[in-house]
Design a protein around this motif. Structure first.
Motif, PDB file in Angstrom:
ATOM      1  N   PRO A 201      -1.285  13.311  -5.830  1.00  0.00           N
ATOM      2  CA  PRO A 201      -2.347  12.313  -5.979  1.00  0.00           C
ATOM      3  C   PRO A 201      -2.216  11.221  -4.919  1.00  0.00           C
ATOM      4  O   PRO A 201      -1.166  11.071  -4.288  1.00  0.00           O
ATOM      5  CB  PRO A 201      -2.084  11.744  -7.378  1.00  0.00           C
ATOM      6  CG  PRO A 201      -0.604  11.892  -7.550  1.00  0.00           C
ATOM      7  CD  PRO A 201      -0.240  13.171  -6.860  1.00  0.00           C
ATOM      8  N   ALA A 202      -3.282  10.471  -4.722  1.00  0.00           N
ATOM      9  CA  ALA A 202      -3.209   9.288  -3.869  1.00  0.00           C
ATOM     10  C   ALA A 202      -2.339   8.248  -4.568  1.00  0.00           C
ATOM     11  O   ALA A 202      -2.526   7.967  -5.759  1.00  0.00           O
ATOM     12  CB  ALA A 202      -4.608   8.733  -3.627  1.00  0.00           C
ATOM     13  N   LEU A 203      -1.373   7.706  -3.843  1.00  0.00           N
ATOM     14  CA  LEU A 203      -0.393   6.816  -4.452  1.00  0.00           C
ATOM     15  C   LEU A 203      -0.632   5.373  -4.028  1.00  0.00           C
ATOM     16  O   LEU A 203      -0.881   5.088  -2.856  1.00  0.00           O
ATOM     17  CB  LEU A 203       1.026   7.246  -4.059  1.00  0.00           C
ATOM     18  CG  LEU A 203       1.440   8.660  -4.472  1.00  0.00           C
ATOM     19  CD1 LEU A 203       2.843   8.965  -3.985  1.00  0.00           C
ATOM     20  CD2 LEU A 203       1.345   8.827  -5.989  1.00  0.00           C
ATOM     21  N   THR A 204      -0.539   4.485  -4.984  1.00  0.00           N
ATOM     22  CA  THR A 204      -0.633   3.062  -4.719  1.00  0.00           C
ATOM     23  C   THR A 204       0.761   2.501  -4.440  1.00  0.00           C
ATOM     24  O   THR A 204       1.781   3.197  -4.624  1.00  0.00           O
ATOM     25  CB  THR A 204      -1.239   2.329  -5.921  1.00  0.00           C
ATOM     26  OG1 THR A 204      -0.314   2.423  -7.029  1.00  0.00           O
ATOM     27  CG2 THR A 204      -2.565   2.953  -6.325  1.00  0.00           C
ATOM     28  N   GLY A 205       0.822   1.261  -4.030  1.00  0.00           N
ATOM     29  CA  GLY A 205       2.113   0.610  -3.838  1.00  0.00           C
ATOM     30  C   GLY A 205       2.915   0.557  -5.122  1.00  0.00           C
ATOM     31  O   GLY A 205       4.143   0.717  -5.114  1.00  0.00           O
ATOM     32  N   THR A 206       2.223   0.347  -6.238  1.00  0.00           N
ATOM     33  CA  THR A 206       2.901   0.328  -7.538  1.00  0.00           C
ATOM     34  C   THR A 206       3.504   1.691  -7.850  1.00  0.00           C
ATOM     35  O   THR A 206       4.650   1.790  -8.322  1.00  0.00           O
ATOM     36  CB  THR A 206       1.910  -0.062  -8.650  1.00  0.00           C
ATOM     37  OG1 THR A 206       1.402  -1.379  -8.379  1.00  0.00           O
ATOM     38  CG2 THR A 206       2.581  -0.049 -10.015  1.00  0.00           C
TER      39      THR A 206
END
Length: 317
Positions: A201-206
């Motif tokens: 999946p596309a990953l966020t900084g969190t």
């Protein structure tokens, strides 16, 4: 502090760290990706330890590392996260708390550790205490989640017993052995994750921060301490440190998420923690020799233990 107490204290840091897994999974990670989460927890940590130790398995240890990696990591992680995603954290923790009973049975079968009444009662008390801490009225029992939780506990229990049975090869430290298992387990998860869940999946900084924590503190360091402790403690003593994980999870839920801790939960913590302490009261188990010839006769096993005591074997790397 005695030598055994120091070993127990260091080993206990592993399940305490694992107590944060449910919080990190639900608050930091993308939803419904248990296989990808298990992969991101295991493989980066394993490759990092391989780079640090620069040791690869030799001979039979290629196969042993693959088996241990599959039991402790490759099967355990996906099943653990599947249970975490499909069950309330309390139900998942209760299902996982049967692990000490699995270990008692497997240790009797493969290690010759005869179960005692005290060990069995302690394991039951630990599971009961955990249930008081985390189980809520009306909690949902998703059968797929329950089965995943039971299988993850059985897999980890078998991993504990075979880690104890095989020890580690001459000249190889616990850090390298940890790296072998994490890498092998991660490679088991890798194709399954892509086949079932597709592309990452596309990953966020969190998300990245959550995965970094799981890979480093929650896995690389914690599993090093765990495998090192298994060498020096009996299988039942090591697994009875497990209740520290749901206790930690409950404390984190109270402190970070505002979840209530009533008298029943506090009583459960006292019972579970008391069972954990009681599980450490047996005699110290000598460290497994680095290169051990497997033996199942009690006479040979007792002879090995006496020899190690006379040689003054202790905590060593």
């Amino acid at each position: 502090m005695s030598r055994k107490a120091a070993v127990v204290a260091l080993t206990a840091l592993a399940p305490i760290s694992w107590g944060s897994t449910y919080f990190v999974t639900t608050e930091f990670l993308p939803p419904d990706r248990p296989l990808f989460t298990g992969l991101m927890r295991a493989l980066p940590a394993g490759l990092l330890l391989l780079a640090l130790t620069r040791k690869l398995p030799q001979g039979a240890w290629w196969g042993k590392s693959a088996v241990l990696g599959a039991l402790n990591i490759g099967a355990f992680f996906p099943l653990l996260f599947l249970a975490a995603y499909r069950l309330p954290g309390g139900v998942a923790a209760v299902v996982g708390s049967v692990g000490p009973l699995f270990v008692v049975g497997l240790a009797a079968l493969f290690l010759g550790e005869k179960p005692t009444v005290r060990t069995l009662l302690t394991a039951v008390a630990a599971a009961f205490g955990v249930s008081l801490v985390v189980l809520k009225a009306g909690a949902a029992f998703d059968m797929v989640g329950v089965l995943a939780g039971l299988l993850s506990s059985l897999s980890m229990s078998a991993g504990i017993v075979f880690t104890k049975r095989w020890g580690r090869p001459e000249g190889v430290g616990a850090l390298a052995l940890t790296g072998w298992q994490l890498t092998a387990g991660g490679l088991v998860i890798l194709p399954i994750a892509f086949l079932i869940e597709g592309a990452p999946p596309a990953l966020t900084g969190t998300n990245l921060a959550g995965y970094a924590y799981l890979a480093l503190g929650n896995t690389a360091i914690s599993y090093f301490l765990w495998f090192r402790g298994i060498e020096r403690l009996s299988a039942s003593s090591a697994t009875l440190l497990g209740p520290l994980s749901p206790i930690t999870a409950a404390v984190i839920g109270w402190a970070a998420l505002g979840q209530a801790l009533g008298p029943v939960q506090v009583l459960g913590m006292v019972i579970a923690f008391g069972a954990t302490l009681a599980g450490q009261l047996g005699p110290r188990t000598p460290k497994t020799p680095a290169a051990r010839v497997e033996s199942f006769s009690s006479a040979e096993r007792n002879s090995q233990e006496v020899s190690m005591d006379l040689e003054g074997s202790g905590v060593r790397r």
